[in-house]
Design a protein around this motif. Structure first.
Motif, mmCIF file in Angstrom:
data_model
loop_
_atom_site.group_PDB
_atom_site.id
_atom_site.type_symbol
_atom_site.label_atom_id
_atom_site.label_comp_id
_atom_site.label_asym_id
_atom_site.label_seq_id
_atom_site.Cartn_x
_atom_site.Cartn_y
_atom_site.Cartn_z
ATOM 1 N N PRO A 1 0.808 -1.218 0.000
ATOM 2 C CA PRO A 1 0.000 0.000 0.000
ATOM 3 C C PRO A 1 0.848 1.279 0.000
ATOM 4 N N LYS A 2 1.981 1.254 0.679
ATOM 5 C CA LYS A 2 2.831 2.446 0.738
ATOM 6 C C LYS A 2 3.422 2.764 -0.632
ATOM 7 N N PHE A 3 3.836 1.732 -1.352
ATOM 8 C CA PHE A 3 4.408 1.969 -2.674
ATOM 9 C C PHE A 3 3.337 2.491 -3.633
ATOM 10 N N PHE A 4 2.143 1.914 -3.577
ATOM 11 C CA PHE A 4 1.044 2.394 -4.418
ATOM 12 C C PHE A 4 0.715 3.847 -4.070
ATOM 13 N N ASP A 5 0.688 4.167 -2.792
ATOM 14 C CA ASP A 5 0.440 5.547 -2.373
ATOM 15 C C ASP A 5 1.541 6.484 -2.857
ATOM 16 N N ILE A 7 3.388 6.140 -5.534
ATOM 17 C CA ILE A 7 3.203 6.347 -6.973
ATOM 18 C C ILE A 7 2.097 7.367 -7.232
ATOM 19 N N GLY A 8 0.954 7.184 -6.584
ATOM 20 C CA GLY A 8 -0.190 8.054 -6.825
ATOM 21 C C GLY A 8 -0.069 9.446 -6.245
ATOM 22 N N GLN A 10 2.944 11.007 -4.963
ATOM 23 C CA GLN A 10 4.199 11.738 -5.125
ATOM 24 C C GLN A 10 4.769 11.646 -6.540
ATOM 25 N N LEU A 11 4.911 10.424 -7.041
ATOM 26 C CA LEU A 11 5.563 10.245 -8.334
ATOM 27 C C LEU A 11 4.735 10.806 -9.488
ATOM 28 N N ILE A 12 3.481 10.425 -9.581
ATOM 29 C CA ILE A 12 2.644 10.894 -10.690
ATOM 30 C C ILE A 12 2.485 12.413 -10.690
ATOM 31 N N PRO A 13 2.201 13.063 -9.550
ATOM 32 C CA PRO A 13 2.117 14.528 -9.584
ATOM 33 C C PRO A 13 3.423 15.191 -10.046
ATOM 34 N N GLN A 14 4.563 14.615 -9.667
ATOM 35 C CA GLN A 14 5.845 15.165 -10.112
ATOM 36 C C GLN A 14 6.006 15.000 -11.629
ATOM 37 N N ILE A 15 5.654 13.838 -12.146
ATOM 38 C CA ILE A 15 5.733 13.608 -13.593
ATOM 39 C C ILE A 15 4.769 14.538 -14.321
ATOM 40 N N ASP A 16 3.540 14.669 -13.803
ATOM 41 C CA ASP A 16 2.545 15.554 -14.433
ATOM 42 C C ASP A 16 3.009 17.006 -14.462
ATOM 43 N N SER A 17 3.736 17.420 -13.450
ATOM 44 C CA SER A 17 4.189 18.811 -13.417
ATOM 45 C C SER A 17 5.348 19.065 -14.377
ATOM 46 N N ALA A 18 6.073 18.017 -14.745
ATOM 47 C CA ALA A 18 7.239 18.186 -15.613
ATOM 48 C C ALA A 18 6.970 17.840 -17.080
ATOM 49 N N TYR A 19 5.942 17.045 -17.336
ATOM 50 C CA TYR A 19 5.688 16.557 -18.691
ATOM 51 C C TYR A 19 4.215 16.664 -19.038
ATOM 52 N N GLN A 45 -6.955 0.102 -6.074
ATOM 53 C CA GLN A 45 -7.694 1.181 -6.734
ATOM 54 C C GLN A 45 -9.202 0.934 -6.640
ATOM 55 N N SER A 46 -9.616 -0.310 -6.810
ATOM 56 C CA SER A 46 -11.036 -0.655 -6.712
ATOM 57 C C SER A 46 -11.558 -0.462 -5.298
ATOM 58 N N GLU A 47 -10.757 -0.873 -4.319
ATOM 59 C CA GLU A 47 -11.170 -0.742 -2.920
ATOM 60 C C GLU A 47 -11.230 0.709 -2.460
ATOM 61 N N SER A 48 -10.338 1.544 -2.992
ATOM 62 C CA SER A 48 -10.284 2.943 -2.558
ATOM 63 C C SER A 48 -11.072 3.872 -3.475
ATOM 64 N N ASN A 49 -11.711 3.300 -4.496
ATOM 65 C CA ASN A 49 -12.514 4.083 -5.434
ATOM 66 C C ASN A 49 -11.710 5.220 -6.069
ATOM 67 N N THR A 50 -10.484 4.906 -6.482
ATOM 68 C CA THR A 50 -9.641 5.875 -7.175
ATOM 69 C C THR A 50 -9.479 5.443 -8.625
ATOM 70 N N THR A 51 -8.982 6.349 -9.436
ATOM 71 C CA THR A 51 -8.795 6.042 -10.863
ATOM 72 C C THR A 51 -7.398 6.464 -11.314
ATOM 73 N N THR A 52 -6.407 6.069 -10.570
ATOM 74 C CA THR A 52 -5.030 6.423 -10.907
ATOM 75 C C THR A 52 -4.642 5.862 -12.268
ATOM 76 N N PHE A 53 -5.004 4.612 -12.519
ATOM 77 C CA PHE A 53 -4.665 3.944 -13.778
ATOM 78 C C PHE A 53 -5.919 3.431 -14.460
ATOM 79 N N LYS A 54 -5.871 3.423 -15.782
ATOM 80 C CA LYS A 54 -6.962 2.870 -16.585
ATOM 81 C C LYS A 54 -6.547 1.522 -17.188
#
Length: 150
Positions: A1-5, A7-8, A10-19, A45-54
């Protein structure tokens, strides 16, 4: 869960801000234990009702790990709140073990294929072993997830 958190959150927001990214059509790919993590992420993602990945591509996922914990995935996907279409591409090498790899992969994909709003493909590459599967699997998954428009 920590690694998934991580990614969602810290990592993705950083990538989104740069690219320039396509935020509604993200893909997660992994092989072996990373393939397990891909499907675990779908469960999370299903349990937390998030849509990080499609799109989720799991090449030879280690489904036997943690006493087949991911066998709860079909039930969670069926009862998820967010019904956006999810694409799942799973593979296994035909030279892998029938009991630990081939049968669990087929059983899980068969169970998930009955769920609405899931586009699932499961492929067995008959002449390939565990370490041969990732390259072809990732290439084919990306072709499915991002088809070339003529």
């Amino acid at each position: 869960p920590k690694f998934f958190d991580f990614i969602g959150n810290q990592l993705i927001p950083q990538i989104d801000s740069a690219y320039k990214t396509e935020k509604t059509n993200r893909t997660l790919l992994g092989h072996s234990f990373a393939g397990y993590f891909v499907l675990y992420s779908l469960l999370n993602q299903s349990e937390s009702n998030t849509t990080t990945f499609k799109n989720f591509g799991a090449a030879s996922p280690s489904l036997w790990y943690n006493n087949y914990y991911l066998n709860r995935l079909p039930l969670k996907l069926k009862s998820r709140v967010n019904k956006d279409t999810v694409n799942i591409f799973t593979t296994v090498g035909g030279l892998e073990g029938p009991e630990w790899d081939l049968a669990p992969g087929k059983n899980l994909s068969d169970s998930m294929s009955k769920i609405k709003d899931l586009k699932i493909q499961h492929k067995v590459y008959s002449e390939l072993g565990h370490m041969d599967v990732p390259l072809i699997s990732f290439t084919k998954a990306l072709q499915e997830f991002y088809p070339v428009k003529n």
